[in-house]
Design an enzyme around this catalytic site. Structure first.
Site, short mmCIF file in Angstrom:
data_model
loop_
_atom_site.label_atom_id
_atom_site.label_comp_id
_atom_site.label_asym_id
_atom_site.label_seq_id
_atom_site.Cartn_x
_atom_site.Cartn_y
_atom_site.Cartn_z
N GLU A 1 27.28 46.95 46.11
CA GLU A 1 27.12 47.99 45.10
C GLU A 1 25.89 48.86 45.34
O GLU A 1 25.90 50.06 45.07
CB GLU A 1 27.05 47.36 43.71
CG GLU A 1 28.32 46.63 43.27
CD GLU A 1 28.51 45.27 43.93
OE1 GLU A 1 27.54 44.72 44.52
OE2 GLU A 1 29.63 44.72 43.87
N ASP B 1 37.03 35.77 32.06
CA ASP B 1 36.12 35.66 33.21
C ASP B 1 34.73 35.15 32.81
O ASP B 1 33.98 34.66 33.64
CB ASP B 1 35.99 37.00 33.94
CG ASP B 1 37.15 37.22 34.91
OD1 ASP B 1 37.87 36.24 35.20
OD2 ASP B 1 37.34 38.36 35.36
N ARG C 1 38.24 46.76 29.56
CA ARG C 1 39.39 46.23 30.27
C ARG C 1 40.69 46.29 29.48
O ARG C 1 41.69 46.79 29.98
CB ARG C 1 39.13 44.78 30.71
CG ARG C 1 40.26 44.20 31.56
CD ARG C 1 39.99 42.74 31.92
NE ARG C 1 40.26 41.86 30.79
CZ ARG C 1 41.42 41.24 30.57
NH1 ARG C 1 42.43 41.41 31.38
NH2 ARG C 1 41.59 40.46 29.52
N HIS D 1 35.60 47.38 32.52
CA HIS D 1 35.27 46.01 32.10
C HIS D 1 33.92 45.93 31.40
O HIS D 1 33.13 45.02 31.63
CB HIS D 1 35.32 45.04 33.29
CG HIS D 1 36.69 44.90 33.89
ND1 HIS D 1 37.38 45.98 34.41
CD2 HIS D 1 37.50 43.84 34.04
CE1 HIS D 1 38.56 45.58 34.86
NE2 HIS D 1 38.66 44.28 34.64
#
Ligand SMILES: Cc1ncc(C[n+]2csc(CCOP(=O)(O)OP(=O)(O)O)c2C)c(N)n1
Lengths: 308, 294
Positions: A50, A109, A159, A101
């Protein structure tokens, strides 16, 4: 929201050859894969890196491109804050970070993937415009506006599918809060998926003779001070509602405006100083206090303080 | 020419020296003079400012001299010219060196160098692309320049522009993970219009790299990441020029030039002395240094 983002990117890609898209091995989740399919030459999968993705995006922007860089909200700004700060924010480069998300509605998760600090981090950076759309229609509009407005943007999506709060005629107005409902007793200032929760709460509260004013504050930064101050003046009490930690997000920002310009009682619907856990999206929102029910409670208590 | 004719007063600036498109080709002898001049600027600037980073500026003088005297196609009168070659200083603490070169090229008056690090100066302590003409990247937090330069080269490719981009890294800077993310990506995206140069002075702040964080085998790390690797004496103009020319011929992969240098090069008491990494010379030291650089 994510689908809407992906489709809008494809439209923008058709309209402007300078639009390029970057992702960090999450293109199937962020839906940048739609753009990748149409414009493979203008799509750069940077792998699970990233910091590098953000730097490449900055270099592209410095060379006249309009890069959209996407990953999960927990990884940007979380994983690459310093890169966003120095490579994008300080030189005010035209990079669009669109993350998905956001919040805890990510669900199963678990905490590593729940993004509850991102807005605090990104709002701390001078010059960033920060948008949290309330539904798929506003997402498409906000992404368009980001593409056509110069400067660093952060757009945070969530999400799960969220109910539509707008119809197709809606026009997103950068930096302007949207009045979702007129009322006189209290103002609920919400963003993201909390907007539909606020609408639901207001319907219920009507039965208790509480008349709620609702603002969707989709542009978190720069904040629409005028709308907030006049809402405080007209209703005399405020409840904020956000899918983020109580500290450093919407609630903090509104409290600062209110304290400075028009002090009235204020209550905060947000995640308290804690991490969540794995669970279904709806269960998590319930457990951590982010439902219409929590908004209603906050409204009742703020109105009590108003009276006292 | 990108630099004023030798013998010109270096405080006369830009206009006279600016050509529409600057490809310069100073002789090695002339470049030696320019290098000395840049070194003098570094000493006087940091001396005047009372702070700054002379060590890592002095080590890269020959590299930057070759870049601006032989390599870059640029227009000091039009810093944003879209077809320009780009030089990105990733190790942003070497800002005094970059400023000295930019001033000599005519991006801003040489006199302005003495405003380094002062309030309202365009010459910030670390590079800031928003305020200084000719500065490509805001730097200072190490490790970010390679990624940024990849973005520049990808944009050039998309636009079918034939510019090249150069990025100067510190060897200590290569401790940063992001450098290796970039190394992987540059090879993956096959950006052969990118050349990285490592100012391999073998020192960082806390001492020698090998004691602080060993980078060896450095050459084979880059090779393993898919780069074309060239090693040169970073103070030897001929070797540097040959390396840059070679890099231009390499297709399908990026090139890194590992330039072996001496930190503090040119000033006896600064050479290989980590003390002068981030410490400006005092008045007396300035005097001695300038004498050595006559
Ligand atoms: C991310 C980051 N960490 C730490 C520093 C502090 N710092 C500035 S220069 C430097 C050493 C750099 O060493 P090197 O890259 O070898 O540069 P040189 O020796 O050529 O000056 C450090 C640790 C920084 N600027 N950025």
């Amino acid at each position: 929201m994510r689908q809407s983002y992906g489709k809008t990117l494809v439209e923008l890609g058709n309209e402007n050859p300078d639009i390029v898209v970057l992702d960090a091995d999450l293109s199937r989740s962020t839906m940048t894969q739609l753009f990748a399919g149409e414009f493979p030459n203008r799509f750069f999968d940077c792998g699970i890196a990233e910091q590098n993705m953000v730097g490449i995006a900055a270099g592209l922007a410095a060379s006249g491109k309009i890069p959209f860089a996407s990953t999960f909200a927990v990884f940007a700004p979380g994983r690459c804050f310093d890169q966003i700060r120095m490579s994008i924010a300080q030189p005010k480069l035209n990079v669009k970070l669109v993350t998905t998300h956001g919040g805890i509605s990510v669900g199963e998760d678990g905490t590593s993937h729940h993004s509850i600090e991102d807005l605090s981090l990104i709002c701390s950076l001078p010059g960033f415009t920060v948008i949290v759309p309330a539904d798929a229609i506003e997402t498409a509009q906000a992404v368009r506006v980001a593409a056509t407005s110069y400067g660093p943007f952060y757009v945070r999506l969530c999400r799960p599918k969220v109910p539509l709060v707008y119809d197709q005629d809606y026009r997103f107005n950068l930096g302007k809060a949207v009045t979702m409902r007129q009322g006189k007793d209290v103002t609920i200032i919400a963003m993201g998926l909390m907007v539909s929760a606020a609408l639901e709460a207001a319907d219920d509260l009507m039965r208790e003779d509480i008349d709620c004013h609702i603002l969707n504050i989709s542009t978190l930064k720069p904040i629409d001070k005028v709308a907030i101050i006049s809402a405080a003046a007209e209703t005399g009490a405020i409840v904020t509602a956000e899918e983020h930690l109580e500290h450093g997000g919407l609630g903090s920002i509104i409290a600062q405006v209110i304290a400075r310009h028009y002090p009235v009682p204020i209550e905060f619907v947000a995640i308290k100083d804690t991490y969540a856990q794995s669970g279904e999206s709806a269960e998590l929102l319930q457990r951590y206090g982010l439902t219409a029910k929590d908004i209603k409670q906050a409204v009742r208590s703020v109105i009590k303080r108003k009276g006292g | 020419m990108s630099l004023p004719k030798l013998g010109n007063s270096s405080s006369t600036t830009s206009a006279d020296n600016v050509k529409a498109e600057v490809f310069s080709s100073l002789s090695i002898k002339e470049m030696e003079e320019i290098a000395k001049r840049l070194r003098r600027h570094i000493i006087t600037m940091t001396g005047k400012a009372g702070s700054g980073h002379p060590g890592g500026s002095l080590s890269a003088v020959e590299i930057v001299t070759v870049v601006y005297c032989r390599l870059l196609r640029h227009k000091p009168s039009d810093p944003q010219w879209s077809d320009r070659d780009r030089f990105v200083l990733s190790k942003g603490h070497a800002a005094p060196l970059l400023y000295a070169a930019l001033a000599e090229c005519g991006y801003f008056p040489v006199d302005e160098l003495l405003t380094l690090r002062q309030m309202d100066s365009r010459l910030q302590g670390h590079t800031d692309r928003a305020v200084t003409p000719g500065v490509e990247m805001s730097a200072g937090a190490l490790g970010q320049g390679l990624s940024f330069t990849i973005g520049i080269t990808l944009a050039g490719r998309l636009n079918s522009q034939d510019y090249r981009a150069y990025v100067l890294l510190g060897d200590g800077e290569c401790d940063e993970g992001q450098i290796w993310e970039g190394a992987m990506a540059a090879a993956h995206f096959k950006v052969d219009n990118l050349t990285a140069i490592v100012d391999n002075n073998r020192q960082q702040i806390d001492g020698w790299n090998r004691d602080v964080m060993n980078l060896d085998p450095f050459n084979s790390k880059w090779l393993a990441f898919g780069w074309h690797v060239i090693e040169v004496d970073g103070h030897d103009f001929t070797q540097l020029i040959d390396a840059f020319n070679q890099a231009k011929m390499v297709k399908g992969q990026p090139t890194v030039i590992i330039a072996h240098t001496i930190k503090g090069k040119g000033v006896s008491f600064m050479e290989n002395n980590p003390y002068f990494h981030g410490k400006a010379p005092n008045a007396e030291e300035v005097e001695i240094a300038l004498k050595e650089l006559e």
